[in-house]
Design a protein around this motif. Structure first.
Motif, PDB file in Angstrom:
ATOM      1  N   CYS A  40       0.836  -1.201   0.000  1.00 51.77           N
ATOM      2  CA  CYS A  40       0.000   0.000   0.000  1.00 51.77           C
ATOM      3  C   CYS A  40       0.868   1.247   0.000  1.00 51.77           C
ATOM      4  O   CYS A  40       1.921   1.302   0.633  1.00 51.77           O
ATOM      5  N   ALA A  41       0.410   2.258  -0.732  1.00 56.32           N
ATOM      6  CA  ALA A  41       1.124   3.527  -0.751  1.00 56.32           C
ATOM      7  C   ALA A  41       1.078   4.159   0.633  1.00 56.32           C
ATOM      8  O   ALA A  41       0.137   3.963   1.396  1.00 56.32           O
ATOM      9  N   GLY A  42       2.094   4.937   0.945  1.00 50.13           N
ATOM     10  CA  GLY A  42       2.115   5.621   2.227  1.00 50.13           C
ATOM     11  C   GLY A  42       3.458   5.456   2.904  1.00 50.13           C
ATOM     12  O   GLY A  42       4.380   4.813   2.390  1.00 50.13           O
ATOM     13  N   GLY A  43       3.578   6.069   4.078  1.00 46.08           N
ATOM     14  CA  GLY A  43       4.831   6.045   4.815  1.00 46.08           C
ATOM     15  C   GLY A  43       4.903   4.883   5.787  1.00 46.08           C
ATOM     16  O   GLY A  43       3.903   4.270   6.154  1.00 46.08           O
ATOM     17  N   LEU A  44       6.116   4.572   6.207  1.00 46.77           N
ATOM     18  CA  LEU A  44       6.373   3.502   7.163  1.00 46.77           C
ATOM     19  C   LEU A  44       7.414   3.993   8.157  1.00 46.77           C
ATOM     20  O   LEU A  44       8.489   4.469   7.770  1.00 46.77           O
ATOM     21  N   VAL A  45       7.088   3.896   9.449  1.00 46.83           N
ATOM     22  CA  VAL A  45       8.013   4.287  10.508  1.00 46.83           C
ATOM     23  C   VAL A  45       8.614   3.015  11.103  1.00 46.83           C
ATOM     24  O   VAL A  45       7.890   2.093  11.490  1.00 46.83           O
ATOM     25  N   ARG A  60      20.995  -2.707   6.823  1.00 43.35           N
ATOM     26  CA  ARG A  60      21.368  -1.436   7.417  1.00 43.35           C
ATOM     27  C   ARG A  60      21.747  -0.401   6.356  1.00 43.35           C
ATOM     28  O   ARG A  60      21.252   0.734   6.370  1.00 43.35           O
ATOM     29  N   ASP A  61      22.633  -0.764   5.441  1.00 38.82           N
ATOM     30  CA  ASP A  61      23.074   0.192   4.428  1.00 38.82           C
ATOM     31  C   ASP A  61      21.920   0.634   3.537  1.00 38.82           C
ATOM     32  O   ASP A  61      21.827   1.809   3.154  1.00 38.82           O
ATOM     33  N   ASP A  62      21.036  -0.299   3.189  1.00 42.59           N
ATOM     34  CA  ASP A  62      19.884   0.048   2.362  1.00 42.59           C
ATOM     35  C   ASP A  62      18.964   1.014   3.094  1.00 42.59           C
ATOM     36  O   ASP A  62      18.408   1.948   2.492  1.00 42.59           O
ATOM     37  N   LEU A  63      18.790   0.807   4.405  1.00 41.86           N
ATOM     38  CA  LEU A  63      17.941   1.704   5.190  1.00 41.86           C
ATOM     39  C   LEU A  63      18.528   3.110   5.244  1.00 41.86           C
ATOM     40  O   LEU A  63      17.804   4.110   5.120  1.00 41.86           O
ATOM     41  N   LEU A  64      19.828   3.206   5.422  1.00 46.28           N
ATOM     42  CA  LEU A  64      20.455   4.527   5.477  1.00 46.28           C
ATOM     43  C   LEU A  64      20.312   5.268   4.157  1.00 46.28           C
ATOM     44  O   LEU A  64      20.245   6.499   4.129  1.00 46.28           O
ATOM     45  N   PHE A  65      20.222   4.527   3.066  1.00 50.05           N
ATOM     46  CA  PHE A  65      20.124   5.152   1.751  1.00 50.05           C
ATOM     47  C   PHE A  65      18.692   5.553   1.403  1.00 50.05           C
ATOM     48  O   PHE A  65      18.468   6.574   0.756  1.00 50.05           O
ATOM     49  N   THR A  66      17.714   4.767   1.818  1.00 48.87           N
ATOM     50  CA  THR A  66      16.328   4.987   1.392  1.00 48.87           C
ATOM     51  C   THR A  66      15.453   5.649   2.444  1.00 48.87           C
ATOM     52  O   THR A  66      14.286   5.927   2.175  1.00 48.87           O
ATOM     53  N   MET A 102      10.309   5.980   5.788  1.00 51.26           N
ATOM     54  CA  MET A 102      10.441   5.675   4.374  1.00 51.26           C
ATOM     55  C   MET A 102       9.071   5.265   3.855  1.00 51.26           C
ATOM     56  O   MET A 102       8.088   5.225   4.619  1.00 51.26           O
ATOM     57  N   THR A 103       8.961   4.946   2.581  1.00 50.29           N
ATOM     58  CA  THR A 103       7.691   4.474   2.042  1.00 50.29           C
ATOM     59  C   THR A 103       7.591   2.961   2.199  1.00 50.29           C
ATOM     60  O   THR A 103       8.611   2.247   2.232  1.00 50.29           O
ATOM     61  N   ARG A 104       6.376   2.475   2.267  1.00 49.26           N
ATOM     62  CA  ARG A 104       6.153   1.040   2.419  1.00 49.26           C
ATOM     63  C   ARG A 104       6.650   0.271   1.195  1.00 49.26           C
ATOM     64  O   ARG A 104       7.229  -0.808   1.313  1.00 49.26           O
ATOM     65  N   ILE A 105       6.405   0.819   0.022  1.00 48.94           N
ATOM     66  CA  ILE A 105       6.807   0.127  -1.198  1.00 48.94           C
ATOM     67  C   ILE A 105       8.324   0.008  -1.269  1.00 48.94           C
ATOM     68  O   ILE A 105       8.864  -1.037  -1.670  1.00 48.94           O
TER      69      ILE A 105
END
Length: 528
Positions: A40-45, A60-66, A102-105
């Protein structure tokens, strides 16, 4: 035969579970009916509770980038006056990491890139699910090894002929009826050889393909709720489950429904929204006490904006429950929610919410529904070898990332139970499922209580409640806020079967999931 897990539906929880199983060396197949991840579109905390686990999974590295750090949430009224705020700026020091936004997608695609392509199959619409639950595991390694009369020439296959009548064995349809032919009976020479017996769970897809496994884990999404609500299985007298059927409501009447319209804009001009130049996410939440609408907007790492509008519908005992929509991308539901967005609704980042809607493609919008009174599937109602996972299967009100965190923790708990599995018999698999539910029950109840307390805090409807909200948000002693946050975010579990990662928090991690008090941020339940 090694343990095999079937996963139906791709979402935050199921994709995370698939990655944990891949790291644990457990075989799985994930089946998704769409052509791509239908997140689903939208944000994710993502809060500090789950970040050590995600680092274990090499994300970890992917999270820091996106994603970006989320340090504060500003609460405003409809005229952009300050109501209060939530300060998370010290979490990096206390718990080793900031919350990330970040976004859920993007999260789902980030996890999907870590999974083998051969184990994630798209365009696999499920038409039938067969669950063997008569107490005997035909073809299971355990019982063949213990059966002195077993004379099969093919390992793992029992040649006792089986006849399935009608194959009306879908959890979305009716029941499985199976008959065992006597061992002395010889099938006619012209008859085709019987198919290998099911090894616990068999899934049939619309394209005719079939997949078998020892346990089935279904993503409970909005498009699956109506089908699961109609679940009516006769599980048999020897089944672990004694209560057939499942209900998605606590009673015949829901008390409240909340509709969430979420979206993510295309890349925006940073001159129009200067807050997008910040290296942290700016999330501002607007509370309109008169209209019953709430909305928020937050900046993303790549000059986009994630936003959401929530409409609350209170129902009396005589009110008719509005019909469900087909899926989060249902155009009629999206249009209906867009009609409630007035040009006078100010965007807390600048401009209006109507402008954000105009700058968001329909494909990047989603409408979800939450019911107060929604009853998730529980162990006593689920068929043997079947487990449900997903944010839609909870009573937790979707506020500030709580359901997403808890779903990822559910995935970790399921994986821990499966890693310790020593047998593939039905009773052993069911015991592992029960162990998962037992381990998660306390924290699940606490998350429900906390989300309700926070929801009640935010939706103040009268002068007294607004006063209590102001006191709770602006005058709660910092020592009390820290103590409540420590009880919650000291719980930073890691997978026991993976290499541990360092914990950087000043507050030592806690291996227990429970907390001593059932309140959110030191704010007790407000007066009705």
């Amino acid at each position: 035969m090694p343990l095999k897990v079937l996963i139906v539906g791709a979402d935050v929880g199921t994709l995370t579970l698939a990655l944990i199983l891949e790291q644990a060396g457990i075989d799985f197949t994930l089946l998704e009916s769409q052509e791509s991840v239908p997140a689903c579109a939208g944000g994710l905390v993502l809060h500090p509770t789950i970040l050590p686990l995600l680092e274990q999974l090499s994300l970890r590295d992917d999270l820091l980038f996106t994603s970006q750090p989320l340090e504060q949430v500003a609460l405003l009224d409809s005229k952009m006056g300050s109501i209060g705020g939530l300060d998370w700026s010290e979490w990096r020091l206390r718990y080793g990491a900031w919350s990330r936004f970040m976004t859920r997608i993007e999260y789902c695609n980030m996890v999907l890139e870590k999974l083998p392509e051969a184990k994630v199959l798209f365009q696999k619409a499920i038409t039938q699910v067969s669950v063997l639950h008569n107490g005997q595991e035909y073809g299971s390694d355990d019982e063949q090894d213990n059966d002195p009369n077993h004379t099969s020439n093919e390992p793992g296959v029992d040649h006792i002929p089986l006849t399935f009548e009608g194959r009306r064995d879908s959890i979305l349809d009716e029941i499985v009826e199976e008959k065992q032919m006597p061992a002395s009976t010889t099938p006619p020479a012209t008859a085709a050889a019987p198919p290998p017996p099911a090894r616990g769970v068999t899934v049939e897809c619309s394209d005719g393909s079939m997949y078998s496994g020892h346990i089935l884990i279904c993503n409970v999404g909005d498009s699956l709720q109506d089908k699961l609500a109609a679940l009516d299985l006769d599980l048999g007298s020897d089944s672990h489950n004694s209560s057939p059927g499942a209900s998605f409501t606590e009673g015949s009447q829901s008390k409240e429904i909340q509709y969430f319209l979420s979206g993510v804009t295309d890349t925006m001009d940073s001159q129009r929204y200067p807050l997008m130049k910040e290296d942290t996410t700016q999330l501002n939440l607007v509370l309109d006490d008169r209209s019953g609408l709430t909305w928020w907007a937050a900046t993303l790492v790549d000059h986009r904006i994630a936003w959401q509008v929530t409409k609350r519908v209170r129902l009396s005992e005589k009110s008719a429950v509005p019909p469900r929509f087909g899926s989060p991308q249902d155009p009629s539901a999206i249009r209906s929610m867009c009609n409630h967005i007035s040009p006078r609704m100010i965007c807390p980042l600048g401009g209006t919410m109507s402008q954000l809607v105009e700058w968001t493609r329909t494909s990047n919008m989603a409408c979800k529904r939450w019911e107060r009174g929604f009853e998730p599937i529980v162990p006593a109602q689920a068929p043997p070898r079947v487990l449900f996972l997903g944010e839609a299967g909870r009573k937790t009100i979707p506020l500030f990332g709580e359901p997403g965190d808890e779903t990822i923790l559910d995935a970790l708990s399921i994986a821990e139970s499966l890693v310790s599995l020593r047998s593939k018999e039905t009773k052993t698999v069911q015991a592992a499922i029960d162990s998962h539910h037992s381990a998660r029950s306390q924290r699940r109840d606490l998350a429900i209580d906390e989300s309700r307390s926070m929801d009640q805090l935010l939706r103040a409807g009268g002068p007294l409640r607004r006063l209590c909200r102001s006191v709770a948000l602006n005058y709660t002693p910092k020592c009390m806020q820290d103590r409540m946050s420590d009880e919650k975010y000291a719980y930073r579990p890691q997978a026991t079967f993976l290499h541990p990662v360092p914990d950087y928090g000043a507050v030592p991690p806690n291996v227990h999931s429970g907390r001593s008090r059932r309140s959110f941020g030191g704010c007790e339940k407000l007066p009705e």
